[in-house]
Design a protein around this motif. Structure first.
Motif, mmCIF file in Angstrom:
data_model
loop_
_atom_site.group_PDB
_atom_site.id
_atom_site.type_symbol
_atom_site.label_atom_id
_atom_site.label_comp_id
_atom_site.label_asym_id
_atom_site.label_seq_id
_atom_site.Cartn_x
_atom_site.Cartn_y
_atom_site.Cartn_z
ATOM 1 N N LYS A 91 0.612 -1.151 0.037
ATOM 2 C CA LYS A 91 -0.140 -0.119 0.062
ATOM 3 C C LYS A 91 0.903 1.365 -0.222
ATOM 4 O O LYS A 91 2.051 1.166 0.823
ATOM 5 C CB LYS A 91 -0.859 -0.015 1.092
ATOM 6 C CG LYS A 91 -1.954 -1.137 1.199
ATOM 7 C CD LYS A 91 -2.998 -0.999 2.344
ATOM 8 C CE LYS A 91 -4.026 -2.088 2.202
ATOM 9 N NZ LYS A 91 -5.092 -1.811 3.340
ATOM 10 N N LEU A 106 -8.771 13.249 -2.342
ATOM 11 C CA LEU A 106 -8.695 11.944 -1.930
ATOM 12 C C LEU A 106 -9.351 11.605 -0.703
ATOM 13 O O LEU A 106 -9.700 12.396 0.385
ATOM 14 C CB LEU A 106 -7.195 11.407 -2.042
ATOM 15 C CG LEU A 106 -6.294 11.386 -3.299
ATOM 16 C CD1 LEU A 106 -5.172 10.838 -2.997
ATOM 17 C CD2 LEU A 106 -7.320 10.657 -4.359
ATOM 18 N N ILE A 125 -3.578 3.561 -0.106
ATOM 19 C CA ILE A 125 -3.970 3.278 -1.616
ATOM 20 C C ILE A 125 -3.505 1.951 -1.751
ATOM 21 O O ILE A 125 -2.199 1.604 -1.849
ATOM 22 C CB ILE A 125 -3.446 4.191 -2.513
ATOM 23 C CG1 ILE A 125 -4.210 5.579 -2.169
ATOM 24 C CG2 ILE A 125 -3.771 3.842 -4.093
ATOM 25 C CD1 ILE A 125 -3.391 6.654 -3.098
ATOM 26 N N LEU A 130 -5.284 -1.228 -7.230
ATOM 27 C CA LEU A 130 -5.303 -0.005 -8.101
ATOM 28 C C LEU A 130 -4.862 -0.523 -9.508
ATOM 29 O O LEU A 130 -5.585 -0.123 -10.795
ATOM 30 C CB LEU A 130 -4.540 0.873 -7.753
ATOM 31 C CG LEU A 130 -4.745 2.565 -8.092
ATOM 32 C CD1 LEU A 130 -6.191 2.871 -7.518
ATOM 33 C CD2 LEU A 130 -3.720 3.413 -7.645
ATOM 34 N N LYS A 138 -11.812 4.975 -9.327
ATOM 35 C CA LYS A 138 -10.784 5.019 -8.319
ATOM 36 C C LYS A 138 -9.459 5.520 -8.801
ATOM 37 O O LYS A 138 -8.751 6.214 -8.704
ATOM 38 C CB LYS A 138 -10.956 3.956 -7.485
ATOM 39 C CG LYS A 138 -9.886 4.175 -6.065
ATOM 40 C CD LYS A 138 -9.982 2.852 -5.054
ATOM 41 C CE LYS A 138 -8.953 3.018 -4.051
ATOM 42 N NZ LYS A 138 -9.033 2.040 -2.870
ATOM 43 N N VAL A 142 -7.333 8.982 -8.349
ATOM 44 C CA VAL A 142 -6.293 9.004 -7.903
ATOM 45 C C VAL A 142 -4.979 9.603 -8.881
ATOM 46 O O VAL A 142 -4.229 10.512 -8.511
ATOM 47 C CB VAL A 142 -5.760 7.663 -7.300
ATOM 48 C CG1 VAL A 142 -4.226 7.510 -6.822
ATOM 49 C CG2 VAL A 142 -6.428 7.248 -5.993
#
Length: 340
Positions: A91, A106, A125, A130, A138, A142
């Motif tokens: 992350k 965010l 995140i 992602l 999303k 970002v």
């Protein structure tokens, strides 16, 4: 009165001590090392030792490299190329002040140590999630935030644990930025006539006139690592600290300190090697391995939020005994969760 009240409100510190055995099936030593990710200093002390074995010395000299990248845009860390090249799981965790957080647009959550007035926010995140959903809203949000709405750049220390050709890959990938390769700094020294606490592996709290407490050992190690004079002489106006009693004097002790960006995997290897130090009979009854984390790391252990402005310390220490028992001491400062 207000000044006096502030003086009394000194930042609190937490020290957790536990004991176990490396052979015990419920021993947590490996997990606790592997989940303390951001380590900048590792020290080990071996009483009754004047020279390192070649195997241990080679291990010490091969703990790098790591890299310094100047003015790296944050959006580079969420590109599919970066994630597929360097990330297997993980992350991106941002610790942001209130203004920056609001400007990014965010979704995050207030710091758990904000108090009544929230001035700090945490954004987490999931990079793998992602990268698997590049067409999602999303990812678009970002990416838009980091590239357009609030472009953020930082100076980064980067390290990559990989069995392949990590040096050329990291250097070439960020070649369009100012990137420098660094090796951890290693300091080796022999301490002579060192007064050491007497310890019993089964007694964390010590026994009067028989053995010292774990807390006393912790303080003593800090003094040794800081090169403090432990004689407590009347004309010493810098420090009146002395070795706790009971104690014994060892003719020599070997101290090694590694400073840089050091992987948990490298520390696991060091710990395992020190565990086997007593496979052959030794004069030393114990050795120590101490690890300090970066003061401004966003986390301490695992995903535990780490505070910085009131100290920033998060560290742990192993005392490894010749019967494979060990003490584990974990310490954090203000604005930190209790160690795991």
């Amino acid at each position: 009165m207000a000044t006096l009240r502030r003086l009394r409100e000194a930042p609190r510190h937490l020290l957790v001590c536990e004991k176990s055995n490396f052979g015990h099936h419920k021993s947590r030593h490996r997990h606790l090392v592997q989940t303390h990710y951001y380590n900048y200093r590792v020290s080990f002390l071996i009483p009754e030792c004047g020279i390192l074995s070649e195997e241990l010395k080679n291990l010490v000299m091969n703990t790098g490299p790591y890299y310094f990248v100047k003015n790296l845009p944050l959006h580079e860390l969420i590109t599919p190329e970066f994630i597929s090249t360097f990330i297997k799981k993980g992350k991106l965790i941002l610790s942001l002040d209130k203004d920056t957080y609001e400007e990014t647009g965010l979704q995050g959550h207030p710091s758990q140590f904000s108090g009544r007035k929230i001035m700090k926010f945490i954004v987490s995140i999931d990079l793998m999630e992602l990268s698997l959903n590049l067409d999602s809203k999303k990812y678009e949000r970002v990416s838009w935030s980091f590239k357009e709405k609030k472009p953020l750049t930082f100076d980064f220390l980067l390290a990559w644990h990989n069995t392949g050709s990590e040096e050329s890959t990291m250097m070439s990938y960020f070649s369009k930025y100012q990137i420098q390769e660094h090796q951890p700094k290693v300091a080796l020294s022999t301490l002579r006539d060192l007064q050491c606490p007497v310890l019993q592996s089964s007694e964390l709290e010590g026994t009067p006139e028989v053995s010292c407490r774990a807390l006393e050992l912790f303080d003593w190690l800090g003094a040794v690592f800081s090169n403090v004079d432990l004689n407590n002489e009347p004309n010493n106006f810098i420090s009146t600290y002395c070795c706790p009693e009971p104690s014994t004097v060892v003719a020599k002790a070997y101290l090694c300190t590694i400073t840089g960006f050091i992987f948990p995997e490298k520390i696991c290897l060091l710990l395992e090697h020190l565990c086997h130090y007593f496979d052959e009979p030794k004069l030393a009854p114990w050795v120590t391995l101490s690890v300090q984390g970066f003061a401004d790391s966003p986390v301490s252990w695992g995903k535990n939020e780490h505070g910085f402005r009131k100290g920033g310390e998060h560290l742990y220490n192993f005392v490894i005994f010749n019967n494979q028992d060990y003490w584990l001491q974990m310490a954090v400062g203000a604005n930190d969760h209790c160690p795991p």
